[in-house]
Scaffold this active site. Sequence first.
Site, PDB file in Angstrom:
ATOM      1  N   SER A 218       0.838  -1.189   0.000  1.00 61.24           N
ATOM      2  CA  SER A 218       0.000   0.000   0.000  1.00 61.24           C
ATOM      3  C   SER A 218       0.871   1.235   0.000  1.00 61.24           C
ATOM      4  O   SER A 218       2.044   1.200   0.408  1.00 61.24           O
ATOM      5  CB  SER A 218      -0.907   0.005   1.236  1.00 61.24           C
ATOM      6  OG  SER A 218      -1.555   1.253   1.421  1.00 61.24           O
TER       7      SER A 218
ATOM      8  N   TYR B 272      -3.379  -1.344   9.799  1.00 62.60           N
ATOM      9  CA  TYR B 272      -3.258  -1.596   8.363  1.00 62.60           C
ATOM     10  C   TYR B 272      -1.882  -1.163   7.859  1.00 62.60           C
ATOM     11  O   TYR B 272      -1.198  -1.911   7.150  1.00 62.60           O
ATOM     12  CB  TYR B 272      -4.370  -0.837   7.644  1.00 62.60           C
ATOM     13  CG  TYR B 272      -4.386  -0.965   6.148  1.00 62.60           C
ATOM     14  CD1 TYR B 272      -4.962  -2.073   5.532  1.00 62.60           C
ATOM     15  CD2 TYR B 272      -3.860   0.044   5.342  1.00 62.60           C
ATOM     16  CE1 TYR B 272      -5.000  -2.178   4.145  1.00 62.60           C
ATOM     17  CE2 TYR B 272      -3.893  -0.058   3.958  1.00 62.60           C
ATOM     18  CZ  TYR B 272      -4.472  -1.173   3.366  1.00 62.60           C
ATOM     19  OH  TYR B 272      -4.505  -1.272   1.995  1.00 62.60           O
TER      20      TYR B 272
END
Length: 250
Positions: free
Chosen positions: A137, A150
């Site tokens: 990400s 996350y």
Amino acid sequence: MGKLDGRVVLITGAARGQGEQEARLFASEGAKVVLADVLDDQGEALAKEIGGLYVHLDVSQEEGWTAAVAAAKEAHGRIDGLVNNAGILRFNELVSTPLEEFQQIVQVNQVGVFLGIKTVAPEIESAGGGTIVNTASYTGLTGMSFVGAYAATKHAIVGLTRVAALELAGKKIRVNAVCPGAVDTPMSNPGGADPEALDELYQKLVPLGRVGQPVEVARLALFLSCEDSSYITGQPFVIDGGWLAGVSVL
């Protein structure tokens, strides 16, 4: 000639979002796609549509990986590529994040990628080499408030990618990571926020002025899975519309 003709590629989280677009694109480029997910109805329907094989897989469970690999080999005899796409996202202030929630995100995002590499890499080696693409990400390379768990897992995936690339290069396996920014998927908008409000937000935050589309990430995963990237391994590739480039003061 497709860019993946004759190759067998397992894609996790393939029932929707980025995984769906990867499955569609890889199949169109000649791959025999093994679609893995926990969303059985959607996954089975997509597999039927594109001529792939669907397998139920909770990426956080080692026995699930063993079963998925066995199914893929029974159907196709080999595995040449893996896209570790499956992941979950929760929004929470870091100090308010319950331990159970943090551990769940780690188990799916981080442990899931580890198990994928651990289980599938020997099969790719047996097939004569191939590729692994891990989905990290934008937040694997920088910070973002309210997604601490996350972001921690995505940083870990970048590290796993680099170590795996070093250890597997001699086995003719290339390992890279895609690092998407804001992409229009169900995961990025679980609360069903107003699309117009999100569009206005992205126009301010993202230099290209829009949210990314799953197919754009799929194209990057394809590049990293085919011979176009034959001399690339161990790298995180940011695809974020310029978000990570910096801050504009005007």
